[in-house]
Scaffold this motif. Structure first.
Motif, PDB file in Angstrom:
ATOM      1  N   GLU A  29     -21.383   2.212  20.222  1.00 41.74           N
ATOM      2  CA  GLU A  29     -21.273   2.967  21.473  1.00 41.74           C
ATOM      3  C   GLU A  29     -22.040   4.269  21.292  1.00 41.74           C
ATOM      4  N   PRO A  30     -22.706   4.760  22.327  1.00 38.23           N
ATOM      5  CA  PRO A  30     -23.456   6.019  22.202  1.00 38.23           C
ATOM      6  C   PRO A  30     -22.550   7.168  21.746  1.00 38.23           C
ATOM      7  N   ASP A  31     -23.027   7.961  20.782  1.00 41.69           N
ATOM      8  CA  ASP A  31     -22.300   9.160  20.338  1.00 41.69           C
ATOM      9  C   ASP A  31     -23.312  10.172  19.818  1.00 41.69           C
ATOM     10  N   GLU A  32     -22.849  11.143  19.028  1.00 40.34           N
ATOM     11  CA  GLU A  32     -23.731  12.230  18.594  1.00 40.34           C
ATOM     12  C   GLU A  32     -24.689  11.818  17.490  1.00 40.34           C
ATOM     13  N   ARG A  33     -24.483  10.653  16.899  1.00 41.88           N
ATOM     14  CA  ARG A  33     -25.347  10.217  15.800  1.00 41.88           C
ATOM     15  C   ARG A  33     -26.756   9.843  16.301  1.00 41.88           C
ATOM     16  N   GLU A  34     -27.714   9.868  15.370  1.00 43.88           N
ATOM     17  CA  GLU A  34     -29.084   9.458  15.714  1.00 43.88           C
ATOM     18  C   GLU A  34     -29.083   7.966  16.049  1.00 43.88           C
ATOM     19  N   ALA A  67     -30.133   1.174   8.402  1.00 43.25           N
ATOM     20  CA  ALA A  67     -29.886   2.295   9.318  1.00 43.25           C
ATOM     21  C   ALA A  67     -28.397   2.658   9.343  1.00 43.25           C
ATOM     22  N   ARG A  68     -27.520   1.668   9.309  1.00 36.53           N
ATOM     23  CA  ARG A  68     -26.080   1.941   9.276  1.00 36.53           C
ATOM     24  C   ARG A  68     -25.715   2.710   8.012  1.00 36.53           C
ATOM     25  N   MET A  69     -26.279   2.295   6.891  1.00 32.19           N
ATOM     26  CA  MET A  69     -25.973   2.952   5.619  1.00 32.19           C
ATOM     27  C   MET A  69     -26.485   4.390   5.596  1.00 32.19           C
ATOM     28  N   GLN A  70     -27.500   4.660   6.434  1.00 30.25           N
ATOM     29  CA  GLN A  70     -28.035   6.029   6.519  1.00 30.25           C
ATOM     30  C   GLN A  70     -27.253   6.884   7.516  1.00 30.25           C
ATOM     31  N   GLY A  71     -26.189   6.312   8.098  1.00 32.38           N
ATOM     32  CA  GLY A  71     -25.354   7.070   9.025  1.00 32.38           C
ATOM     33  C   GLY A  71     -25.841   7.093  10.449  1.00 32.38           C
ATOM     34  N   LYS A  72     -26.827   6.267  10.763  1.00 31.45           N
ATOM     35  CA  LYS A  72     -27.328   6.224  12.138  1.00 31.45           C
ATOM     36  C   LYS A  72     -26.438   5.332  12.999  1.00 31.45           C
ATOM     37  N   ASN A  73     -26.502   5.549  14.293  1.00 33.22           N
ATOM     38  CA  ASN A  73     -25.763   4.706  15.235  1.00 33.22           C
ATOM     39  C   ASN A  73     -26.624   3.465  15.499  1.00 33.22           C
TER      40      ASN A  73
END
Length: 387
Positions: A29-34, A67-73
């Motif tokens: 879901e859209p949030d503050e993450r890249e 990308a998930r492991m890098q903390g991106k959405n």
């Protein structure tokens, strides 16, 4: 705890995939993450996984998981394409097995059958991707003919039309007489085919002389509207500038045109011109303002425009017209001939070059900004060589 000495995927993979699904680990879901999004190039709803899909989807999965492991959405959007020709072929076959002809159904009735088929048999390829462990956000699964996508297509079509970028016109297409639809060049498979070269006699109007023309498709003489020779061919220097010839069997008087397009070395150096049923003949027809006579119905049978052989299937006509030409003394000879013939990738039948009303999108205004963006490095192409 004892660890098995051999990997048993059936005991492990479904267990963990079910766990991932239960905890919605791939949902986004859209949030503050890249944001990091990949839209899967939609495979055909009728399809099954092949090695190309395996490679393509493995690469996408690697990128999304990284990308998930890098903390991106990260969001990997799955979906399927309606594959209209392939789907129609399967639905028509199913209906035929039930004793129903497609021609007896309205558009709405056929679409209902198509949707029923899609719900029952479509999407196998997505289930196969799950078996592979693909980390798609399955809650976002799309289909190119679902309501949202259909509405988008209609909106964009209307928008482009109102901007004058979409227009309609008669053009030469690859026609599939079985599916009764136009095919792109990518959907035509060329195969080496063994047939005949037919040498036909065209009588020069007002004389007893004839010009011999070689063709692999004698049935198309019904649509001949000219005969063409190379202006540099000394064999035809005797022909008057305003010469005309009589189309065999048809009796139609057509002009002799001169164009360097004709290969002096091939056959007799004389070319029958059938603008409605050959791409190159169509270009000659446009150049010299020739009439185009479409002799085929959409199903590959002969129409009644010429008044000969109406209703006959095209290949049955080829055999019949050889006999009739020979009986009329208009067949010089035949030779065995091998050439490449285009076949429909979907239905396996020989395609027919045919004039058809089609929609076209003018690319000049659309391609300009994209080209500029690539040249100015606003858009990166990988690998760089494609720039």
């Amino acid at each position: 705890m004892q660890i098995a000495d051999k990997y048993a995927p059936q005991q492990i993979e479904s267990k963990w995939y079910d766990y991932w699904m239960e905890h919605r680990l791939f949902h986004s879901e859209p949030d503050e993450r890249e944001p990091y999004t990949i839209v899967i190039p939609p495979p055909n709803v009728t399809g099954m996984l092949h090695m190309g899909h395996m490679l393509n989807n493995t690469l996408q999965d690697v990128l999304v998981r990284r990308a998930r492991m890098q903390g991106k959405n990260a969001c990997w959007v799955p979906g399927t394409d309606h594959a209209s020709i392939a789907t129609e072929a399967k639905v028509v076959a199913k209906l035929k097995a039930e004793g129903i002809e497609k021609s007896s159904l309205s558009r709405e009735e056929f679409l209902r059958h198509a949707w029923d088929w899609k719900e029952k048999y479509g999407g196998v390829i997505l289930q196969q991707l799950r078996k592979l462990g693909a980390s798609c956000d399955w809650e976002r699964t799309c289909f190119t003919m679902d309501e949202a996508r259909t509405e988008s297509v209609l909106r964009v079509f209307c928008d482009l039309y109102e901007k004058g970028l979409i227009y309609r016109g008669v053009r030469m297409v690859n026609w599939d007489p079985s599916a009764q639809t136009a095919l792109s060049d990518e959907e035509v498979v060329f195969k080496e085919s063994h047939g005949k070269l037919y040498y036909l006699r065209y009588r020069v109007e007002g004389t007893d002389r004839t010009i011999i023309v070689a063709t692999t498709r004698p049935e198309t003489i019904l649509g001949d509207t000219a005969l063409c020779v190379n202006p540099d061919d000394e064999r035809y220097a005797w022909l008057p500038e305003d010469a005309r010839v009589i189309v065999p069997l048809v009796g139609r008087s057509v002009p002799v045109i001169r164009d360097t397009y004709v290969d002096i070395a091939f056959g007799t150096g004389a070319l029958k011109v059938t603008p409605a049923h050959d791409v190159n003949d169509y270009m000659l027809g446009e150049k010299y303002g020739l009439e185009s006579i479409d002799i085929f119905n959409d199903d590959g049978t002969i129409n009644d425009k010429v008044g000969l052989y109406a209703g006959m299937e095209r290949f049955a006509l080829r055999k019949q017209i050889e006999k009739d030409l020979d009986a009329a003394g208009l067949l010089e000879k035949t030779e065995d001939y091998t050439n490449n013939v285009g076949y429909s990738e979907r239905t396996g039948v020989a395609i027919e070059p045919k004039l058809s009303i089609q929609w076209f999108l003018s690319m000049e205004k659309l391609a300009g900004p994209a080209t500029r963006a690539v040249l100015e490095d606003e858009i990166k192409l990988v690998p760089e060589k494609y720039k």
